[in-house]
Write a protein that holds these residues in place. Structure first.
Motif, short mmCIF file in Angstrom:
data_model
loop_
_atom_site.label_atom_id
_atom_site.label_comp_id
_atom_site.label_asym_id
_atom_site.label_seq_id
_atom_site.Cartn_x
_atom_site.Cartn_y
_atom_site.Cartn_z
N VAL A 31 -0.67 -2.35 10.36
CA VAL A 31 -0.43 -1.14 9.57
C VAL A 31 -1.15 -1.17 8.23
O VAL A 31 -1.32 -0.13 7.58
N THR A 32 -1.58 -2.35 7.78
CA THR A 32 -2.32 -2.43 6.52
C THR A 32 -3.83 -2.40 6.75
O THR A 32 -4.59 -2.41 5.78
N SER A 33 -4.26 -2.33 8.00
CA SER A 33 -5.70 -2.35 8.30
C SER A 33 -6.44 -1.18 7.67
O SER A 33 -7.63 -1.28 7.35
N ASP A 34 -5.75 -0.04 7.50
CA ASP A 34 -6.39 1.10 6.86
C ASP A 34 -5.50 1.68 5.77
O ASP A 34 -5.58 2.86 5.44
N ALA A 35 -4.63 0.82 5.20
CA ALA A 35 -3.68 1.28 4.20
C ALA A 35 -4.38 1.63 2.88
O ALA A 35 -5.43 1.09 2.55
#
Length: 220
Positions: A31-35
């Motif tokens: 979920v932080t890959s494109d946060a």
């Protein structure tokens, strides 16, 4: 907005308790890959705002009201949480409309396992159970699920209303519900459409009462 399709099991790696809030740091590489700063991520069904992040984890602030109304206040370092990014406008609608605004909590009162699925019974307060219907939607710790049965309290289930959900092996493996035990407190968000219908009906009923009162006054 979310759909209740959990993308990743995250882990709380840090918690700082403040005077009227808590700051949680959660590991969740997917979920932080494109946060980005200010993005919304649902944590166990609670919509929270990203205030810090890197490629492995993100940090959110949880105000006192959210801690009071949800189960997040019970969590700390090492706790597993369900994570879902906000839905893209061009994304598939896999679950149902989920706002990430938790209505309250419920308590797991029974777990019945079978070969292909597990039935979980959750105790719920009457102010929430009135929104539940069999085969309707409910969000439990951020997971979009179908209500399989509803009922009132009994000697077997304890006092209060309850509902049941049936969990397939994938849900048990990929979400925190697989490790939930009797007595666990879970976040609940009822179907927002049911709340709007209730509000519209109440407004209409009040309008009719007002008209009837005015008509009676004119007759007198």
């Amino acid at each position: 907005m979310f759909t209740g399709i959990v993308e990743e099991l995250g882990t709380i790696v840090g918690r700082d308790d403040l005077a009227d809030a808590a700051r949680l740091t959660i590991r969740g590489p997917r979920v932080t890959s494109d946060a980005g700063f200010g993005d919304s991520i649902a944590v166990n069904g609670v919509c929270l705002t990203v205030v810090e992040f890197d490629d492995q984890q993100f940090t959110v602030d949880v105000m006192a009201e959210t801690l009071r109304r949800s189960s997040l206040d019970r969590l700390g370092p090492g706790s597993s949480v369900n994570l879902e990014r906000a839905m893209r406008a061009d994304g598939r609608f896999g679950g149902h409309i989920v706002q990430g605004h938790v209505d309250g909590t419920g308590t797991v009162v029974a777990i019945t396992a079978s070969q292909n699925w597990t039935v979980v019974r959750i105790g719920v307060d009457p102010h929430l159970s009135r929104y539940l219907v069999e085969k309707g939607s409910i969000t439990v710790d951020g997971v979009s699920l179908t209500v399989s049965e509803i009922g009132a309290g009994s000697e077997a289930s304890g006092p209060g209303d309850w509902f049941e959900i049936s969990l397939i092996p994938t849900t048990l493996q990929e979400t925190t519900l697989g490790s939930a035990s009797v007595g666990a407190v879970v976040n609940l968000e009822v179907d927002v459409l049911a709340k709007y219908v209730e509000r519209l009906q109440a407004t209409r009923a009040e309008s009719i009462r007002t008209q009837n009162t005015a008509g009676t006054a004119e007759v007198k």
